[in-house]
Design a protein around this motif. Sequence first.
Motif, PDB file in Angstrom:
ATOM      1  N   LYS A  77       0.868  -1.185   0.000  1.00  0.00           N
ATOM      2  CA  LYS A  77       0.000   0.000   0.000  1.00  0.00           C
ATOM      3  C   LYS A  77       0.895   1.223   0.000  1.00  0.00           C
ATOM      4  O   LYS A  77       1.788   1.332   0.841  1.00  0.00           O
ATOM      5  CB  LYS A  77      -0.884   0.023   1.249  1.00  0.00           C
ATOM      6  CG  LYS A  77      -1.834  -1.126   1.316  1.00  0.00           C
ATOM      7  CD  LYS A  77      -2.216  -1.399   2.750  1.00  0.00           C
ATOM      8  CE  LYS A  77      -2.762  -2.795   2.869  1.00  0.00           C
ATOM      9  NZ  LYS A  77      -2.407  -3.420   4.137  1.00  0.00           N
ATOM     10  N   TYR A  78       0.635   2.123  -0.905  1.00  0.00           N
ATOM     11  CA  TYR A  78       1.532   3.258  -1.061  1.00  0.00           C
ATOM     12  C   TYR A  78       0.768   4.537  -0.777  1.00  0.00           C
ATOM     13  O   TYR A  78       0.067   5.063  -1.638  1.00  0.00           O
ATOM     14  CB  TYR A  78       2.148   3.242  -2.458  1.00  0.00           C
ATOM     15  CG  TYR A  78       2.821   1.921  -2.729  1.00  0.00           C
ATOM     16  CD1 TYR A  78       3.952   1.558  -1.994  1.00  0.00           C
ATOM     17  CD2 TYR A  78       2.311   1.016  -3.643  1.00  0.00           C
ATOM     18  CE1 TYR A  78       4.559   0.333  -2.183  1.00  0.00           C
ATOM     19  CE2 TYR A  78       2.917  -0.212  -3.850  1.00  0.00           C
ATOM     20  CZ  TYR A  78       4.042  -0.546  -3.112  1.00  0.00           C
ATOM     21  OH  TYR A  78       4.626  -1.764  -3.296  1.00  0.00           O
ATOM     22  N   PRO A  79       0.856   5.041   0.448  1.00  0.00           N
ATOM     23  CA  PRO A  79      -0.032   6.125   0.862  1.00  0.00           C
ATOM     24  C   PRO A  79       0.127   7.428   0.100  1.00  0.00           C
ATOM     25  O   PRO A  79      -0.810   8.211   0.044  1.00  0.00           O
ATOM     26  CB  PRO A  79       0.325   6.321   2.340  1.00  0.00           C
ATOM     27  CG  PRO A  79       1.587   5.611   2.571  1.00  0.00           C
ATOM     28  CD  PRO A  79       1.674   4.538   1.565  1.00  0.00           C
ATOM     29  N   MET A  80       1.303   7.687  -0.484  1.00  0.00           N
ATOM     30  CA  MET A  80       1.445   8.976  -1.168  1.00  0.00           C
ATOM     31  C   MET A  80       0.873   8.959  -2.582  1.00  0.00           C
ATOM     32  O   MET A  80       0.818   9.983  -3.234  1.00  0.00           O
ATOM     33  CB  MET A  80       2.911   9.389  -1.213  1.00  0.00           C
ATOM     34  CG  MET A  80       3.451   9.981   0.067  1.00  0.00           C
ATOM     35  SD  MET A  80       2.581  11.435   0.619  1.00  0.00           S
ATOM     36  CE  MET A  80       3.142  12.619  -0.588  1.00  0.00           C
ATOM     37  N   LYS A 112       1.333  14.034   2.751  1.00  0.00           N
ATOM     38  CA  LYS A 112       0.031  13.688   2.177  1.00  0.00           C
ATOM     39  C   LYS A 112      -1.023  14.721   2.596  1.00  0.00           C
ATOM     40  O   LYS A 112      -1.864  15.117   1.793  1.00  0.00           O
ATOM     41  CB  LYS A 112      -0.367  12.293   2.671  1.00  0.00           C
ATOM     42  CG  LYS A 112      -1.684  11.772   2.131  1.00  0.00           C
ATOM     43  CD  LYS A 112      -1.543  11.163   0.764  1.00  0.00           C
ATOM     44  CE  LYS A 112      -2.843  10.565   0.286  1.00  0.00           C
ATOM     45  NZ  LYS A 112      -2.747  10.087  -1.079  1.00  0.00           N
ATOM     46  N   LEU A 113      -0.966  15.133   3.866  1.00  0.00           N
ATOM     47  CA  LEU A 113      -1.949  16.120   4.332  1.00  0.00           C
ATOM     48  C   LEU A 113      -1.798  17.439   3.580  1.00  0.00           C
ATOM     49  O   LEU A 113      -2.770  18.157   3.361  1.00  0.00           O
ATOM     50  CB  LEU A 113      -1.789  16.357   5.832  1.00  0.00           C
ATOM     51  CG  LEU A 113      -2.227  15.216   6.740  1.00  0.00           C
ATOM     52  CD1 LEU A 113      -1.947  15.558   8.181  1.00  0.00           C
ATOM     53  CD2 LEU A 113      -3.699  14.916   6.573  1.00  0.00           C
ATOM     54  N   SER A 160      -5.195  11.311   9.223  1.00  0.00           N
ATOM     55  CA  SER A 160      -4.008  10.996   8.454  1.00  0.00           C
ATOM     56  C   SER A 160      -3.839   9.486   8.451  1.00  0.00           C
ATOM     57  O   SER A 160      -4.269   8.812   9.370  1.00  0.00           O
ATOM     58  CB  SER A 160      -2.783  11.657   9.094  1.00  0.00           C
ATOM     59  OG  SER A 160      -1.615  11.126   8.546  1.00  0.00           O
ATOM     60  N   TYR A 161      -3.215   8.974   7.395  1.00  0.00           N
ATOM     61  CA  TYR A 161      -3.180   7.515   7.244  1.00  0.00           C
ATOM     62  C   TYR A 161      -2.368   6.820   8.316  1.00  0.00           C
ATOM     63  O   TYR A 161      -2.482   5.625   8.494  1.00  0.00           O
ATOM     64  CB  TYR A 161      -2.675   7.125   5.855  1.00  0.00           C
ATOM     65  CG  TYR A 161      -1.297   7.625   5.516  1.00  0.00           C
ATOM     66  CD1 TYR A 161      -0.178   6.890   5.863  1.00  0.00           C
ATOM     67  CD2 TYR A 161      -1.114   8.826   4.849  1.00  0.00           C
ATOM     68  CE1 TYR A 161       1.084   7.349   5.558  1.00  0.00           C
ATOM     69  CE2 TYR A 161       0.143   9.292   4.546  1.00  0.00           C
ATOM     70  CZ  TYR A 161       1.239   8.549   4.905  1.00  0.00           C
ATOM     71  OH  TYR A 161       2.483   9.011   4.610  1.00  0.00           O
ATOM     72  N   SER A 162      -1.519   7.554   9.025  1.00  0.00           N
ATOM     73  CA  SER A 162      -0.637   6.844   9.951  1.00  0.00           C
ATOM     74  C   SER A 162      -0.825   7.285  11.399  1.00  0.00           C
ATOM     75  O   SER A 162      -0.022   6.926  12.239  1.00  0.00           O
ATOM     76  CB  SER A 162       0.815   7.060   9.542  1.00  0.00           C
ATOM     77  OG  SER A 162       1.124   8.420   9.646  1.00  0.00           O
ATOM     78  N   VAL A 163      -1.867   8.070  11.689  1.00  0.00           N
ATOM     79  CA  VAL A 163      -2.014   8.618  13.037  1.00  0.00           C
ATOM     80  C   VAL A 163      -3.190   7.957  13.750  1.00  0.00           C
ATOM     81  O   VAL A 163      -4.249   7.737  13.156  1.00  0.00           O
ATOM     82  CB  VAL A 163      -2.201  10.158  12.981  1.00  0.00           C
ATOM     83  CG1 VAL A 163      -2.490  10.715  14.348  1.00  0.00           C
ATOM     84  CG2 VAL A 163      -0.963  10.800  12.414  1.00  0.00           C
ATOM     85  N   VAL A 164      -2.972   7.600  15.026  1.00  0.00           N
ATOM     86  CA  VAL A 164      -4.053   7.091  15.860  1.00  0.00           C
ATOM     87  C   VAL A 164      -4.837   8.302  16.385  1.00  0.00           C
ATOM     88  O   VAL A 164      -4.247   9.246  16.897  1.00  0.00           O
ATOM     89  CB  VAL A 164      -3.487   6.270  17.034  1.00  0.00           C
ATOM     90  CG1 VAL A 164      -4.593   5.775  17.929  1.00  0.00           C
ATOM     91  CG2 VAL A 164      -2.671   5.111  16.518  1.00  0.00           C
TER      92      VAL A 164
END
Lengths: 189, 373, 173
Positions: free
Chosen positions: A158-161, B54-55, C126-130
């Motif tokens: 999975k490539y989030p960017m 990304k944000l 955000s995809y990586s934040v809890v």
Amino acid sequence: MPEPRPVRRGPEKAEPVAPVRPDAKMEALLKEAFAGFGAAFGYAVDEVTVTAPRERIVEACRLAKDDPRLRFDYLRCLAVTEYGDYFQAAYLLFSTALGHKAMLKTNAPKDDAVIPSVMGVWRGADWHEREGAELFGVTFAGHPDLKHLLLFDEFSGKYPMRKDFPFEETVDWTPENDRPWSRLPQEGS
Amino acid sequence: MAGERGVETVDMLLNMGPQHPSTHGVFRMILKVDGERVEDAEAVVGYLHRGSEKLCERENYRQIITLFDRLDYISNFNNELVFCLAAEKLMGIEAPERAQYIRTIMCELNRISSHMMFYGAYGTDVGVFATAFMYGFREREVIQQVFEAVSGARMMHSYIRVGGVAQEVPADFVPRVRAVLSGLKRGIEECDRLLTRNEIFLGRTRGIGVLSAQDAIDYGCSGPVLRASGVPLDVRAAEPYLVYDRFTFDIPLGKSGDCWDRYWVRMEEMRQSISIIEQALTQMPEGAIQTPVAKFGFVKPPKGDAYVRAENPRGDFGVYLVSEGKETPYRVKIRAPSFCNLMALRQMVRGSYLADAVVILGSLDIVLGEVDR
Amino acid sequence: MEIKVTPDRLWKGESLLHKSGAPGVITGKSDELIAMARKSSLWPLTFGLACCAIEMISTYMAHHDLDRFGIVTWPSPRQSDVMIVAGTVVKKMAEPIKLLYEQMPSPKWVIAMGSCATCGGPYTRSYSVVMGVDKIIPVDIYVPGCPPRPESLMDALIKLQDKIMREGKTPRA
């Protein structure tokens, strides 16, 4: 279901483009040095960009570093960007001896996202390439250890960017829903 | 393997972090040790990866400034500045002269407060447990009060905007900053007396973690780490931005590239920053502080890409900004100085003593917020 | 059970302890006295995640001085009572935080400092934040702010002390 109405368009306007501050000396120098590379030249505002084919990017980087007129010994940044159907890696170069700068670019199509690693030229490319590999899924061929840097194994594949990765990641952590990110939307779905 | 006296030794893997008081945040090091010697080290980062890049693609140009504040959270003004410079470069505008001076003063004050934080943390790393922290934070607190008076916040300012600064400085700004500077001069001298020539401090830092100029350039190190190795590269002088070409200042250089040099370069930089601020306060003109863009917040750079870099307290902070002519940027790549400096850690730690690994890491002065982004 | 203690100084401002006749002697329920001891020497775990950690350090330093509340940092989870989660909790860090919390001996308390630890803050979705540390460990006090001022953190710690006293006062179920 109602028919979609045709969208009315105004007269075509020229898209505004960032202003260019030309650097004629550097441009001439780069055009001379990269003459045999089939490279395209352009500008990123005040930096001359050289877009080299990816098969010859390592060669181009080595030339940029070793050529006595260029001597780009300092890799400032390696930025991977996703455009329509290709990935672009931008190598931002600086010469500590001569004090000038330039930008090398290379493109890789999405269905074959492989770019040769330039770690042999600048060791500082190491983490930049690992980051590009995990965030965009670009394989930097020849990199000795292309494992996860910022993310972890649950993000494999999975490539989030990438642009198709959703912004709003709605799966949350709760005690019952342990490790929810293993159920992130799959690539391409 | 057999040691020098024929004694069998076994390599041990030692984990340090992510919760460890001397890793300056959530950094993890896996050390391969042979007795007290470190044979190899692997840095594990990403424990603060918040997906800022990304944000940035989701939010508009004004909102992104708040994200940049939180990247390198010890030098907030410097980060904001780089992003605003990148947007300004794409739009082909420049902030008014007074705004440029205010930006310079705030960034240099931030540099001092950041180096004071380093001073405290580094003192703690080499064993002056809380004393150095007390000294460093005494000075930092005064600077933070100035920040609060100017921007309204102690840390996350969102003060520098695309095309200018958010608001006019308070009426007593110039005399107040002058008073702070005279206090700082005294404070830096005191800090100097506490550590710089201290016998124990010298013993812990002299000749430890040597990084040659060639390696520093090759790894892309920047800032005090690079200059301690003797490379005179300072973005403020090499590619002047803002109004840095109007000031005279020295670039302190180290000789041997060891931990003490990296410390000394930062101490000298604080003195240079004070001199820059004094010059800026004298030269600062009256006038507007915003272009219309900043006033109305309508930021929409045209299509194109640009790379901007500036000298942060930690080094060369760069932003590669790609715009497609929309309200939100297409791609923001952040080149964080700590990220690049950290790559050289492995080289420096190899062969050192275990206790020195902490000192070497401290001398890099990393901030995990910008390493992981 | 009623026990007697002879403190060095007379404890002031504690309404729930009543003075006995003798000077310098206070009596109280054992739970209350234990709670008093607990609240007067809180040892937070030295543990900073992100930006808020800087303001947390500011609070410990001379200008704001947490020592006067009996609060001293401690680098090991094995001997600390309070965990101040100062900063963004990302998914990679979630498990170490859980582990640290489990390593702390009971009774233990958690303060979520700043909006990131409370709800994700500026990094919401955000995809990586809890989205808040309360998703992984129980939280006693939430401190608003991004980052909270040192005064806010001090207030949170005083509130925590009140809470500990209240816990001592309430009979256990």
